[in-house]
Design an enzyme around this catalytic site. Structure first.
Site, PDB file in Angstrom:
ATOM      1  N   HIS A 157       0.837  -1.198   0.000  1.00 36.14           N
ATOM      2  CA  HIS A 157       0.000   0.000   0.000  1.00 36.14           C
ATOM      3  C   HIS A 157       0.875   1.253   0.000  1.00 36.14           C
ATOM      4  O   HIS A 157       2.090   1.177   0.185  1.00 36.14           O
ATOM      5  CB  HIS A 157      -0.919   0.019   1.227  1.00 36.14           C
ATOM      6  CG  HIS A 157      -2.081  -0.903   1.117  1.00 36.14           C
ATOM      7  ND1 HIS A 157      -1.988  -2.252   1.385  1.00 36.14           N
ATOM      8  CD2 HIS A 157      -3.376  -0.689   0.753  1.00 36.14           C
ATOM      9  CE1 HIS A 157      -3.164  -2.824   1.197  1.00 36.14           C
ATOM     10  NE2 HIS A 157      -4.021  -1.898   0.821  1.00 36.14           N
ATOM     11  N   LYS A 161      -0.372   4.672   4.740  1.00 34.51           N
ATOM     12  CA  LYS A 161      -1.217   3.698   5.443  1.00 34.51           C
ATOM     13  C   LYS A 161      -0.633   3.406   6.827  1.00 34.51           C
ATOM     14  O   LYS A 161       0.581   3.199   6.966  1.00 34.51           O
ATOM     15  CB  LYS A 161      -1.337   2.408   4.631  1.00 34.51           C
ATOM     16  CG  LYS A 161      -2.334   1.416   5.225  1.00 34.51           C
ATOM     17  CD  LYS A 161      -2.715   0.334   4.240  1.00 34.51           C
ATOM     18  CE  LYS A 161      -3.689  -0.670   4.851  1.00 34.51           C
ATOM     19  NZ  LYS A 161      -4.960  -0.033   5.240  1.00 34.51           N
TER      20      LYS A 161
END
Length: 269
Positions: A157, A161
């Protein structure tokens, strides 16, 4: 049929802005209001401007209650604390609560279960159609392949995040565990470092990568003797999650109180 009236929580965040745009683009929905937490700069901002559209005249507020009582559903990709508070409001108002929040602790889950006695909660680590189809395939593969196939879950990600493994990785891990009829929490390996010894039979391994602006890549690897199967999903735009969340809100309207998943929404349960 009247348009479904939606409250968007976390309106100033990446997913919140995407959801605001999705409501504008997808027929059958209308924005009942937008909320975010006290102190963020988006409080007071126009929702249309946040979504990259023309001004709507509706402003982001930190007070969810007046909006919730006029809505059919809340869509919530926020934080565990905010999600628990919003679930209590959804329970009071008897409206649908679509939850895309990840990183929920056991105590948070218990509070959601209490709220689900009075409201329909639709909760998933990932709202996309593709990921939920992937989970169904992963469950089938895990049930079909024997213990000689080691299973590893790799996810990547963006660099903003804050939780790992991702909610989607855990969703896939639970699909593996369900397929093998084992408990994920007793067979999950979250990190490896140093002299770890040989891999234990039945372990479900997780690896998390972070960097750049990656929306979300997930691969489940089934590594057996002399062969390997890899099932992969790559998210290219957050709109896939927003459209899934809208579909969940529509499906949840009129459902009995309880906790549901995207597998229920898509008829994959």
């Amino acid at each position: 049929m009247a348009d479904l009236r939606l409250v968007i929580a976390g309106a100033g965040g990446r997913m919140g802005r995407t959801l605001l745009r999705a409501i504008h683009e997808v027929p059958g929905f209308v924005l009942a209001g937008a909320v975010d937490r006290d102190g963020v700069p988006e409080i007071g901002a126009d929702t249309g401007t946040l979504a990259g559209l023309s001004p709507s005249g509706k402003k982001v507020t930190s007070d969810a209650l007046p909006l919730v009582v006029q809505a059919d559903a809340i869509i919530d990709f926020t934080t565990p604390a905010s999600t628990v508070a919003l679930a209590a409001l959804a329970a009071q108002a008897r409206i649908v609560h679509v939850i895309g929040t990840t990183g929920l602790a056991a105590a948070d889950e218990a509070k959601l279960e209490a709220a689900a006695r009075h409201a329909a909660l639709i909760k998933s680590g990932n709202m996309s159609l593709g990921v939920n189809l992937l989970a169904a395939l992963v469950k089938r593969a895990a049930a079909s392949l024997g213990p000689e196939f080691d299973i590893e879950i790799l996810e990547m990600h963006h660099n903003k995040k804050v939780d790992a493994p991702s909610g989607t990785a855990l969703l896939l891990g639970n699909a593996v565990a369900d397929g093998r009829k084992i408990a994920l929490e007793k067979n999950s390996v979250r990190s490896r470092d140093g002299h770890t010894g040989a891999r234990k039979v039945g372990d479900i391994g997780f690896a998390a990568l972070r960097g750049g602006t990656v929306v979300g890549d997930h691969t489940v690897i089934f590594a057996g003797p002399s062969e390997r199967i890899e099932l992969t999903h790559k998210a290219e735009d957050r709109m896939i999650f927003a459209r899934g969340a809208l579909a969940a809100a529509k499906w949840g309207k009129g459902k009995k109180p309880g906790i549901y998943s995207m597998a229920d929404v898509l008829g994959l349960s």
